[in-house]
Each structure stands twice: as structure tokens, then as C-alpha cells.
Design a protein around this motif. Structure first.
Motif, PDB file in Angstrom:
ATOM      1  N   PRO A   9     -10.623  13.046  12.385  1.00 60.12           N
ATOM      2  CA  PRO A   9      -9.881  13.198  11.391  1.00 60.12           C
ATOM      3  C   PRO A   9      -9.819  12.382  10.183  1.00 60.12           C
ATOM      4  O   PRO A   9      -9.507  12.651   9.078  1.00 60.12           O
ATOM      5  CB  PRO A   9      -8.325  12.953  11.968  1.00 60.12           C
ATOM      6  N   SER A  10     -10.489  11.380  10.534  1.00 60.45           N
ATOM      7  CA  SER A  10     -10.895  10.229   9.488  1.00 60.45           C
ATOM      8  C   SER A  10     -12.171  10.678   8.601  1.00 60.45           C
ATOM      9  O   SER A  10     -12.734   9.714   7.628  1.00 60.45           O
ATOM     10  CB  SER A  10     -10.581   9.059   9.661  1.00 60.45           C
ATOM     11  N   LEU A  11     -13.023  11.669   8.981  1.00 56.60           N
ATOM     12  CA  LEU A  11     -14.172  11.586   8.428  1.00 56.60           C
ATOM     13  C   LEU A  11     -14.198  11.677   6.786  1.00 56.60           C
ATOM     14  O   LEU A  11     -15.109  11.039   6.228  1.00 56.60           O
ATOM     15  CB  LEU A  11     -15.178  12.890   9.025  1.00 56.60           C
ATOM     16  N   ILE A  36     -20.957  18.030   8.863  1.00 60.64           N
ATOM     17  CA  ILE A  36     -19.991  17.452   8.032  1.00 60.64           C
ATOM     18  C   ILE A  36     -18.750  18.336   7.723  1.00 60.64           C
ATOM     19  O   ILE A  36     -17.546  17.942   7.954  1.00 60.64           O
ATOM     20  CB  ILE A  36     -20.573  16.877   6.849  1.00 60.64           C
ATOM     21  N   ILE A  37     -19.221  19.325   7.273  1.00 57.47           N
ATOM     22  CA  ILE A  37     -18.054  20.517   6.862  1.00 57.47           C
ATOM     23  C   ILE A  37     -17.218  20.747   8.141  1.00 57.47           C
ATOM     24  O   ILE A  37     -15.948  20.727   7.758  1.00 57.47           O
ATOM     25  CB  ILE A  37     -18.858  21.867   6.261  1.00 57.47           C
ATOM     26  N   ARG A  38     -17.844  21.012   9.338  1.00 57.42           N
ATOM     27  CA  ARG A  38     -17.100  21.211  10.448  1.00 57.42           C
ATOM     28  C   ARG A  38     -16.087  19.983  10.866  1.00 57.42           C
ATOM     29  O   ARG A  38     -14.875  20.450  11.221  1.00 57.42           O
ATOM     30  CB  ARG A  38     -18.005  21.733  11.706  1.00 57.42           C
ATOM     31  N   GLY A  39     -16.723  18.896  10.676  1.00 55.48           N
ATOM     32  CA  GLY A  39     -15.926  17.820  11.077  1.00 55.48           C
ATOM     33  C   GLY A  39     -14.855  17.459  10.149  1.00 55.48           C
ATOM     34  O   GLY A  39     -13.615  17.291  10.663  1.00 55.48           O
ATOM     35  N   PRO A  61     -17.108   4.517  15.668  1.00 55.71           N
ATOM     36  CA  PRO A  61     -16.664   5.813  16.292  1.00 55.71           C
ATOM     37  C   PRO A  61     -15.349   5.949  16.378  1.00 55.71           C
ATOM     38  O   PRO A  61     -14.581   7.094  15.900  1.00 55.71           O
ATOM     39  CB  PRO A  61     -17.398   6.133  17.479  1.00 55.71           C
ATOM     40  N   ALA A  62     -14.371   5.018  17.027  1.00 53.07           N
ATOM     41  CA  ALA A  62     -13.212   5.112  17.009  1.00 53.07           C
ATOM     42  C   ALA A  62     -12.297   5.247  15.464  1.00 53.07           C
ATOM     43  O   ALA A  62     -11.177   6.047  15.586  1.00 53.07           O
ATOM     44  CB  ALA A  62     -12.732   3.680  17.780  1.00 53.07           C
ATOM     45  N   GLU A  63     -12.861   4.658  14.419  1.00 55.34           N
ATOM     46  CA  GLU A  63     -12.200   4.604  13.224  1.00 55.34           C
ATOM     47  C   GLU A  63     -12.427   6.040  12.537  1.00 55.34           C
ATOM     48  O   GLU A  63     -11.453   6.586  12.242  1.00 55.34           O
ATOM     49  CB  GLU A  63     -13.035   3.701  12.246  1.00 55.34           C
ATOM     50  N   LEU A  64     -13.541   6.884  13.093  1.00 55.45           N
ATOM     51  CA  LEU A  64     -13.518   8.291  12.785  1.00 55.45           C
ATOM     52  C   LEU A  64     -12.536   9.194  13.404  1.00 55.45           C
ATOM     53  O   LEU A  64     -11.980  10.066  13.018  1.00 55.45           O
ATOM     54  CB  LEU A  64     -14.876   8.603  13.077  1.00 55.45           C
ATOM     55  N   GLN A  65     -12.276   8.734  14.683  1.00 55.88           N
ATOM     56  CA  GLN A  65     -11.403   9.557  15.574  1.00 55.88           C
ATOM     57  C   GLN A  65      -9.835   9.299  15.294  1.00 55.88           C
ATOM     58  O   GLN A  65      -8.968  10.059  15.757  1.00 55.88           O
ATOM     59  CB  GLN A  65     -11.819   9.285  16.982  1.00 55.88           C
ATOM     60  N   ARG A  66      -9.512   8.304  14.417  1.00 53.74           N
ATOM     61  CA  ARG A  66      -8.211   7.973  14.101  1.00 53.74           C
ATOM     62  C   ARG A  66      -7.642   8.858  13.096  1.00 53.74           C
ATOM     63  O   ARG A  66      -8.645   9.198  12.219  1.00 53.74           O
ATOM     64  CB  ARG A  66      -7.932   6.473  13.824  1.00 53.74           C
ATOM     65  N   GLN A  67      -6.442   8.748  12.789  1.00 50.78           N
ATOM     66  CA  GLN A  67      -5.861   9.468  11.762  1.00 50.78           C
ATOM     67  C   GLN A  67      -6.216   8.600  10.565  1.00 50.78           C
ATOM     68  O   GLN A  67      -6.293   7.223  10.425  1.00 50.78           O
ATOM     69  CB  GLN A  67      -4.288   9.704  11.625  1.00 50.78           C
TER      70      GLN A  67
END
Length: 71
Positions: A9-11, A36-39, A61-67
């Protein structure tokens, strides 16, 4: 939920914080632009791909998975 995959969600947040276009991030991470578009659209990405994106963005990776933080 897909085994070995997770949402990012943070991508978009981190990509825009680094002032990168989707194409630039894709090249830096060694993935396709559609990844990237899909993520950014909320689709789950494989954990190895999340690792590549995190490295290219200078985050974990955890930062990308956080809100993303409230802006």
C-alpha cells in the motif's frame, strides 16, 4: 491471499517521495512497469519483487507493506 505475496500500500507514496516515475523505479528495481502499476493498484506482489522495490527505494520491505503516512 497468495502464498509468498503481499500487498504494497505504500509503494506509490515512496515512489513519489523519491520523485521517480514508474518507469524509473521499474528500471532501478529490475522489474516491469506493469509490476509497479499492479502494486500501486493494490494487487499483491511476490516477496522477492517487494524486496527489489524496497532496495531501489531505500526502504525496508515492511515499510512498503504498511499503510502510507497521512499527508
Amino acid at each position: 491471499m497468495v502464498p509468498g505475496a503481499a500487498p504494497t500500500p505504500s509503494l506509490r507514496y515512496w515512489r513519489t517521495q523519491r520523485a521517480l516515475f514508474q518507469e524509473q523505479l521499474a528500471t532501478a528495481a529490475g522489474v516491469g512497469v506493469m509490476t509497479i502499476i499492479r502494486g500501486e493498484a493494490g494487487r499483491q506482489l511476490r516477496l522477492d519483487v517487494i524486496g527489489k522495490l524496497a532496495t531501489a527505494l531505500g526502504v525496508t520491505p515492511a515499510e512498503l507493506q504498511r499503510q502510507p503516512p497521512e499527508t
